[in-house]
Design a protein around this motif. Sequence first.
Motif, PDB file in Angstrom:
ATOM      1  N   LYS A 109      36.953  24.990  50.075  1.00  0.00           N
ATOM      2  CA  LYS A 109      37.823  23.893  49.677  1.00  0.00           C
ATOM      3  C   LYS A 109      38.718  24.284  48.504  1.00  0.00           C
ATOM      4  O   LYS A 109      39.879  23.845  48.418  1.00  0.00           O
ATOM      5  N   VAL A 110      38.224  25.118  47.609  1.00  0.00           N
ATOM      6  CA  VAL A 110      38.996  25.520  46.427  1.00  0.00           C
ATOM      7  C   VAL A 110      39.722  26.839  46.635  1.00  0.00           C
ATOM      8  O   VAL A 110      40.252  27.415  45.681  1.00  0.00           O
ATOM      9  N   GLY A 111      39.753  27.348  47.871  1.00  0.00           N
ATOM     10  CA  GLY A 111      40.495  28.573  48.148  1.00  0.00           C
ATOM     11  C   GLY A 111      39.821  29.836  47.672  1.00  0.00           C
ATOM     12  O   GLY A 111      40.493  30.787  47.255  1.00  0.00           O
ATOM     13  N   PHE A 112      38.507  29.888  47.740  1.00  0.00           N
ATOM     14  CA  PHE A 112      37.749  31.066  47.295  1.00  0.00           C
ATOM     15  C   PHE A 112      38.105  32.280  48.145  1.00  0.00           C
ATOM     16  O   PHE A 112      38.242  32.182  49.366  1.00  0.00           O
ATOM     17  N   ARG A 113      38.264  33.445  47.472  1.00  0.00           N
ATOM     18  CA  ARG A 113      38.541  34.702  48.163  1.00  0.00           C
ATOM     19  C   ARG A 113      37.342  35.629  48.035  1.00  0.00           C
ATOM     20  O   ARG A 113      36.769  35.780  46.954  1.00  0.00           O
ATOM     21  N   ASN A 114      36.965  36.258  49.141  1.00  0.00           N
ATOM     22  CA  ASN A 114      35.753  37.070  49.167  1.00  0.00           C
ATOM     23  C   ASN A 114      35.820  38.314  48.295  1.00  0.00           C
ATOM     24  O   ASN A 114      34.785  38.871  47.927  1.00  0.00           O
ATOM     25  N   ASP A 115      37.028  38.779  47.958  1.00  0.00           N
ATOM     26  CA  ASP A 115      37.122  39.989  47.155  1.00  0.00           C
ATOM     27  C   ASP A 115      36.818  39.746  45.682  1.00  0.00           C
ATOM     28  O   ASP A 115      36.685  40.700  44.902  1.00  0.00           O
ATOM     29  N   LEU A 116      36.718  38.481  45.278  1.00  0.00           N
ATOM     30  CA  LEU A 116      36.393  38.126  43.894  1.00  0.00           C
ATOM     31  C   LEU A 116      37.339  38.812  42.904  1.00  0.00           C
ATOM     32  O   LEU A 116      36.924  39.242  41.829  1.00  0.00           O
ATOM     33  N   ALA A 117      38.601  38.902  43.288  1.00  0.00           N
ATOM     34  CA  ALA A 117      39.573  39.603  42.464  1.00  0.00           C
ATOM     35  C   ALA A 117      40.224  38.713  41.415  1.00  0.00           C
ATOM     36  O   ALA A 117      41.052  39.186  40.645  1.00  0.00           O
ATOM     37  N   LEU A 285      33.137  39.197  33.769  1.00  0.00           N
ATOM     38  CA  LEU A 285      33.854  40.321  33.159  1.00  0.00           C
ATOM     39  C   LEU A 285      34.542  41.156  34.224  1.00  0.00           C
ATOM     40  O   LEU A 285      35.705  41.567  34.054  1.00  0.00           O
ATOM     41  N   SER A 286      33.870  41.418  35.327  1.00  0.00           N
ATOM     42  CA  SER A 286      34.488  42.189  36.409  1.00  0.00           C
ATOM     43  C   SER A 286      35.678  41.456  36.999  1.00  0.00           C
ATOM     44  O   SER A 286      36.708  42.067  37.311  1.00  0.00           O
ATOM     45  N   ALA A 287      35.548  40.133  37.159  1.00  0.00           N
ATOM     46  CA  ALA A 287      36.662  39.360  37.713  1.00  0.00           C
ATOM     47  C   ALA A 287      37.872  39.404  36.798  1.00  0.00           C
ATOM     48  O   ALA A 287      39.015  39.551  37.261  1.00  0.00           O
ATOM     49  N   VAL A 288      37.654  39.292  35.482  1.00  0.00           N
ATOM     50  CA  VAL A 288      38.763  39.349  34.524  1.00  0.00           C
ATOM     51  C   VAL A 288      39.441  40.718  34.573  1.00  0.00           C
ATOM     52  O   VAL A 288      40.683  40.814  34.602  1.00  0.00           O
ATOM     53  N   ILE A 289      38.654  41.786  34.578  1.00  0.00           N
ATOM     54  CA  ILE A 289      39.214  43.142  34.601  1.00  0.00           C
ATOM     55  C   ILE A 289      39.992  43.382  35.889  1.00  0.00           C
ATOM     56  O   ILE A 289      41.108  43.932  35.881  1.00  0.00           O
ATOM     57  N   THR A 290      39.422  42.972  37.015  1.00  0.00           N
ATOM     58  CA  THR A 290      40.110  43.161  38.296  1.00  0.00           C
ATOM     59  C   THR A 290      41.407  42.379  38.349  1.00  0.00           C
ATOM     60  O   THR A 290      42.441  42.882  38.822  1.00  0.00           O
ATOM     61  N   GLU A 291      41.390  41.149  37.850  1.00  0.00           N
ATOM     62  CA  GLU A 291      42.604  40.332  37.846  1.00  0.00           C
ATOM     63  C   GLU A 291      43.676  40.949  36.964  1.00  0.00           C
ATOM     64  O   GLU A 291      44.863  40.992  37.338  1.00  0.00           O
TER      65      GLU A 291
END
Length: 338
Positions: A109-117, A285-291
């Motif tokens: 519903k919130v547009g989640f993406r599986n790559d967690l980027a 932390l990984s999500a922030v770095i990847t983004e």
Amino acid sequence: MAAVVATPDLRRAAVFAVQTLAVALGYYAAGRLGLMRQLVVEGAIFTPIWPPTGVALACLLILGIRCWLGIALGALFVVLSLTSLRPVVIGNLVGNTAAPVCAYLMLRKVGFRNDLARLRDGLALVFLGALTAMLVSSTVGVGLLILTDKLGTHSFWPVWLAWWVGDAMGVLIVTPVLLVLHGMRRPLHLSRWKEASGLALIAGALVPLATRSPVSLLFLVYPLLIWAALRFQLVGSMLCALFTSVMATIAATDGIGPFDRLTRVEVMIKLQAFNGTMALTALLLSAVITEQRNTRRSVELACQELVEVLEHLTAGDAPPGRPTKGTEDGGLTKDTES
């Protein structure tokens, strides 16, 4: 014609059956692994980390809502390996199936993406997939224990908290690992493999020391998580978090290291607080770095395209991908008109 029409239907039915059985077996295997380490709170046995919830949500995100039947079958297999099928057990099966399904629906519903980027994907997995959706299974499970007089009402909140946190930890630790492994498309370069091997060796020596030493050294794992997140993003940090969580759970259930001489409730609180903060640190932390890296790549690509456009303009040519005036007028120039 009937055979031609029936063949695709049979193929789809066979694929569905194979996927359902694979999900059920994966759920069952994860359940058996989770049952290897248990804690007792207020007379109720629970697992500090319940991996099947993470497996179930990952399967839903990868395969879609159609795999809910495999989740239900897997939960049934786990229950039948422990006890007989009774009405209260059927209620638990409903709760254990509904919780990951609710998590999947909310994430989609919130547009989640599986790559967690993106950071928003990490936050959605934490607050919707883990903390909110797992309220369903814990409330249904503990509520049924109260209704069937297998648990006193005074024990509701400690057992409910232990159940909820165990299911949430399965989502926080197992689901990101499975999503990342499913999304991997290319191996690491040789130089990265050397660094990854060094990180693995250091983690293999430091994590058992931190989780088994009588001196409280659990904080030593956080530099490893930061290193893994900076250099290998989500796959590195979550694998490191998974290994650390397993080692901490073994130490807690054995009552050794930083969990020595603690009551059962204190062991539960200390273990779950450590696993939760570690998983949150690794995931966010990984999500922030990847983004940030994806944003930097987008800016670099835009700058490169701008440089190419300026070079063509300086040379007097039309920028690449843009038609000349003659082309815009139908491909006729002054010379051709004459």
